[in-house]
Design a protein around this motif. Structure first.
Motif, PDB file in Angstrom:
ATOM      1  N   SER A 135    -104.637  21.948 100.139  1.00  0.00           N
ATOM      2  CA  SER A 135    -103.843  22.331  98.799  1.00  0.00           C
ATOM      3  C   SER A 135    -102.454  21.882  99.212  1.00  0.00           C
ATOM      4  CB  SER A 135    -103.863  24.124  98.751  1.00  0.00           C
ATOM      5  OG  SER A 135    -105.326  24.192  98.510  1.00  0.00           O
ATOM      6  N   LEU A 136    -102.144  21.593 100.443  1.00  0.00           N
ATOM      7  CA  LEU A 136    -100.779  21.369 100.643  1.00  0.00           C
ATOM      8  C   LEU A 136    -100.424  19.869 100.013  1.00  0.00           C
ATOM      9  CD1 LEU A 136     -98.534  21.628 103.757  1.00  0.00           C
ATOM     10  CD2 LEU A 136     -98.875  19.312 103.017  1.00  0.00           C
ATOM     11  N   VAL A 137    -101.601  18.844 100.140  1.00  0.00           N
ATOM     12  CA  VAL A 137    -101.458  17.522  99.743  1.00  0.00           C
ATOM     13  C   VAL A 137    -101.444  17.744  98.002  1.00  0.00           C
ATOM     14  CG1 VAL A 137    -102.898  15.511  99.594  1.00  0.00           C
ATOM     15  CG2 VAL A 137    -102.699  16.746 101.703  1.00  0.00           C
ATOM     16  N   PHE A 138    -102.255  18.586  97.547  1.00  0.00           N
ATOM     17  CA  PHE A 138    -102.320  18.818  96.170  1.00  0.00           C
ATOM     18  C   PHE A 138    -100.965  19.158  95.397  1.00  0.00           C
ATOM     19  CE2 PHE A 138    -106.807  20.205  96.881  1.00  0.00           C
ATOM     20  CZ  PHE A 138    -107.509  19.097  97.035  1.00  0.00           C
ATOM     21  N   GLY A 139    -100.397  20.126  96.436  1.00  0.00           N
ATOM     22  CA  GLY A 139     -99.102  20.595  96.071  1.00  0.00           C
ATOM     23  C   GLY A 139     -98.034  19.505  95.816  1.00  0.00           C
ATOM     24  N   ALA A 140     -98.028  18.663  96.877  1.00  0.00           N
ATOM     25  CA  ALA A 140     -97.016  17.780  97.186  1.00  0.00           C
ATOM     26  C   ALA A 140     -97.130  16.379  96.161  1.00  0.00           C
ATOM     27  CB  ALA A 140     -97.020  16.759  98.652  1.00  0.00           C
ATOM     28  N   VAL A 141     -98.526  16.352  95.710  1.00  0.00           N
ATOM     29  CA  VAL A 141     -98.583  15.328  94.652  1.00  0.00           C
ATOM     30  C   VAL A 141     -98.290  15.821  93.266  1.00  0.00           C
ATOM     31  CG1 VAL A 141    -100.376  14.193  93.238  1.00  0.00           C
ATOM     32  CG2 VAL A 141    -100.656  14.287  95.904  1.00  0.00           C
ATOM     33  N   THR A 142     -98.525  17.131  93.143  1.00  0.00           N
ATOM     34  CA  THR A 142     -98.144  17.824  91.721  1.00  0.00           C
ATOM     35  C   THR A 142     -96.704  17.768  91.554  1.00  0.00           C
ATOM     36  OG1 THR A 142    -100.069  18.897  91.540  1.00  0.00           O
ATOM     37  CG2 THR A 142     -98.371  19.734  90.236  1.00  0.00           C
ATOM     38  N   THR A 143     -95.999  18.098  92.394  1.00  0.00           N
ATOM     39  CA  THR A 143     -94.594  18.248  92.493  1.00  0.00           C
ATOM     40  C   THR A 143     -93.755  16.946  92.643  1.00  0.00           C
ATOM     41  OG1 THR A 143     -94.818  20.432  93.819  1.00  0.00           O
ATOM     42  CG2 THR A 143     -92.416  19.436  93.654  1.00  0.00           C
ATOM     43  N   PHE A 144     -93.988  16.113  93.238  1.00  0.00           N
ATOM     44  CA  PHE A 144     -93.224  14.865  93.576  1.00  0.00           C
ATOM     45  C   PHE A 144     -93.718  13.459  92.815  1.00  0.00           C
ATOM     46  CE2 PHE A 144     -92.011  17.700  97.036  1.00  0.00           C
ATOM     47  CZ  PHE A 144     -91.136  17.936  96.763  1.00  0.00           C
ATOM     48  N   VAL A 145     -94.993  13.552  92.465  1.00  0.00           N
ATOM     49  CA  VAL A 145     -95.426  12.179  91.678  1.00  0.00           C
ATOM     50  C   VAL A 145     -94.539  11.955  90.594  1.00  0.00           C
ATOM     51  CG1 VAL A 145     -97.277  11.386  90.167  1.00  0.00           C
ATOM     52  CG2 VAL A 145     -97.664  11.832  92.585  1.00  0.00           C
ATOM     53  N   PRO A 146     -94.047  13.092  89.643  1.00  0.00           N
ATOM     54  CA  PRO A 146     -93.151  12.530  88.426  1.00  0.00           C
ATOM     55  C   PRO A 146     -91.917  11.913  89.040  1.00  0.00           C
ATOM     56  CG  PRO A 146     -94.125  14.735  88.219  1.00  0.00           C
ATOM     57  CD  PRO A 146     -94.531  14.312  89.639  1.00  0.00           C
ATOM     58  N   LEU A 147     -91.478  12.107  90.073  1.00  0.00           N
ATOM     59  CA  LEU A 147     -90.250  11.716  90.740  1.00  0.00           C
ATOM     60  C   LEU A 147     -90.495  10.425  91.408  1.00  0.00           C
ATOM     61  CD1 LEU A 147     -88.249  14.770  91.906  1.00  0.00           C
ATOM     62  CD2 LEU A 147     -88.115  13.721  89.667  1.00  0.00           C
ATOM     63  N   TYR A 148     -91.879  10.063  91.850  1.00  0.00           N
ATOM     64  CA  TYR A 148     -91.985   9.020  92.863  1.00  0.00           C
ATOM     65  C   TYR A 148     -92.681   7.930  92.043  1.00  0.00           C
ATOM     66  CZ  TYR A 148     -94.784   6.497  96.432  1.00  0.00           C
ATOM     67  OH  TYR A 148     -95.298   5.741  97.244  1.00  0.00           O
ATOM     68  N   ALA A 149     -93.153   8.073  90.900  1.00  0.00           N
ATOM     69  CA  ALA A 149     -93.920   6.973  90.011  1.00  0.00           C
ATOM     70  C   ALA A 149     -92.859   5.854  89.679  1.00  0.00           C
ATOM     71  CB  ALA A 149     -94.441   7.831  89.109  1.00  0.00           C
ATOM     72  N   PRO A 150     -91.556   6.426  89.311  1.00  0.00           N
ATOM     73  CA  PRO A 150     -90.715   5.134  88.959  1.00  0.00           C
ATOM     74  C   PRO A 150     -90.377   4.281  89.997  1.00  0.00           C
ATOM     75  CG  PRO A 150     -89.964   7.382  88.032  1.00  0.00           C
ATOM     76  CD  PRO A 150     -91.068   7.487  88.846  1.00  0.00           C
TER      77      PRO A 150
END
Length: 406
Positions: free
Chosen positions: A226-241
């Motif tokens: 779940s730690l991995v799931f949470g890191a993806v959910t939180t920061f993918v919107p900022l990492y994708a650009p």
């Protein structure tokens, strides 16, 4: 239709879809608005993590209260509080978002426990894994369209559209929720922990998280994943650009679509006999590790690897949680099952929260790519725990109940 796909259960799945629709939008809007206001990754992670951190605190208590009072009575109270939380998002800033996330987190603790315990109690053993899987499927279904809606709202620059959406979701969820019904045997509602105070039941459950080998093993695995799931959910919107051709909306849609498809098409593959499947669980963890590495290296490799990570993570997320939850529903003591399953799900909540709260500072000090590489390392450690723990757990289980369930 009958069993897990009967009309009464389909209505519960619809309620689940509506309830989690708001969060699929908020998971994108909050990081974007935080960044626009100059908030650091640490601040954004804390606001995002407050949701499931609060859920974690209330989850075991929710299990005890639901066993005592029944899921429907609890469900109606929490839906009213949830409507208040959604309305807070319509007229407040980041400070109000933090409070709203905490209120929403408390509601989610009771909502998910009410529905999952209701499903477990109402379905026969052979259909239990399908019911849990269908509930989980509908909780992720909004992730297919939610990110696109959120990006569209953000790009219009008109937050009034966002406010109207939150209000409509609050109303629809309340209408469907107040007309929902669950069949629950009165005798089971007062069993076990229902005879004790929720606080005492929770303290007893927390001690069993260490003493009970089944609960301990599943909790460690769920916390790490779940730690991995949470890191993806939180920061993918900022990492994708930062990724050439990368889009947060497309990534989250792919991941959610894979979760939905896998949970529906592969629901019969999920073990529903109370036996531990090390190779099956280990395979899901290997997919999670591969997904973390794909997301990490996509900063230099580009969008195809980025989206491949979404596919791999979606499969792992689709199967791991219902597998562990179904397994525990068989091996945990029935008298305390509600509270203990609540504690297990709380570890999943804690993991998602830590994905934002801990990995936010890591991203601030290093980079998003390095942060996701660390997520892969955590996945490797959890997989190693399975391999090491398999032999040791034989002895633990034999001392606990005199037989092996592997």
């Amino acid at each position: 239709m009958k069993g897990a796909l009967s009309w009464s259960f389909l209505r519960l799945y619809l309620l689940t879809l509506l309830y989690f629709s708001a969060n699929s939008i908020l998971n994108v809007i909050i990081p974007l608005k935080g960044e626009a206001l100059g908030a650091t990754n640490t601040t954004i992670g804390i606001i995002m993590g407050a949701y499931l951190l609060t859920t974690m605190v209330f989850r075991p208590w929710a299990g005890g209260l639901i066993q005592r009072y029944g899921p429907i009575r609890v469900l109606r109270v929490l839906l009213a509080v949830n409507a208040l939380a959604l309305l807070l998002y319509t007229f407040t800033g980041l400070e109000g978002y933090f409070l709203a996330r905490m209120l929403q987190g408390a509601c989610t603790a009771f909502f998910s426990m009410a529905l999952q315990l209701g499903i477990i109690d109402a379905l026969p053993d052979k259909d239990r894994s399908q019911g849990i899987s269908m509930y989980s499927l509908c909780s992720y279904l909004p992730g297919i369209f939610g990110p696109l809606l959120a990006i569209g709202m953000w790009e219009t620059g008109e937050m009034s559209v966002f406010a109207i959406s939150m209000t409509i979701i609050a109303i629809l969820t309340g209408v469907v929720g107040f007309t929902a019904r669950m069949e629950k045997k009165p005798a089971e509602a007062g069993d076990g922990s229902g005879q004790r105070s929720p606080a005492r039941s929770m303290l007893s459950a927390m001690s069993q998280c260490i003493r009970n080998p089944h609960l301990f093993r599943c909790s460690v695995l769920m916390l790490s994943a779940s730690l991995v799931f949470g890191a993806v959910t939180t920061f993918v919107p900022l990492y994708a650009p930062q990724i050439s051709g990368g889009s947060a909306a497309v990534y989250l849609m792919i991941q959610a679509a894979i979760v939905v498809a896998a949970r529906f098409l592969l629901r019969k593959w999920i073990p529903s006999d109370g036996k531990w499947r090390s190779s099956f669980v280990g395979g899901m963890m290997l997919l999670l590790i591969s997904a973390s590495l794909a997301v990490s290296f996509s900063a230099s490799a580009g969008a195809p690897l980025f989206y491949a990570g979404a596919l791999l993570l979606g499969i792992a997320q689709a199967l791991l949680y219902p597998t562990l939850t179904t397994y525990l529903s068989f091996v945990l003591p029935k008298a305390e099952r509600g509270v203990l399953i609540g504690l297990f799900i709380a570890t999943a909540d804690l993991g998602v929260s830590l994905g934002g709260i801990i990995m936010g500072p890591v991203a601030d000090l290093t980079s998003y790519s390095t942060m996701y590489l660390m997520c892969a390392v955590i996945g490797v450690a959890a997989t190693a725990f399975i391999v090491w723990g398999r032999k040791a757990s034989y002895e633990l289980v034999e001392r606990a109940d005199g037989k092996s369930v592997h």
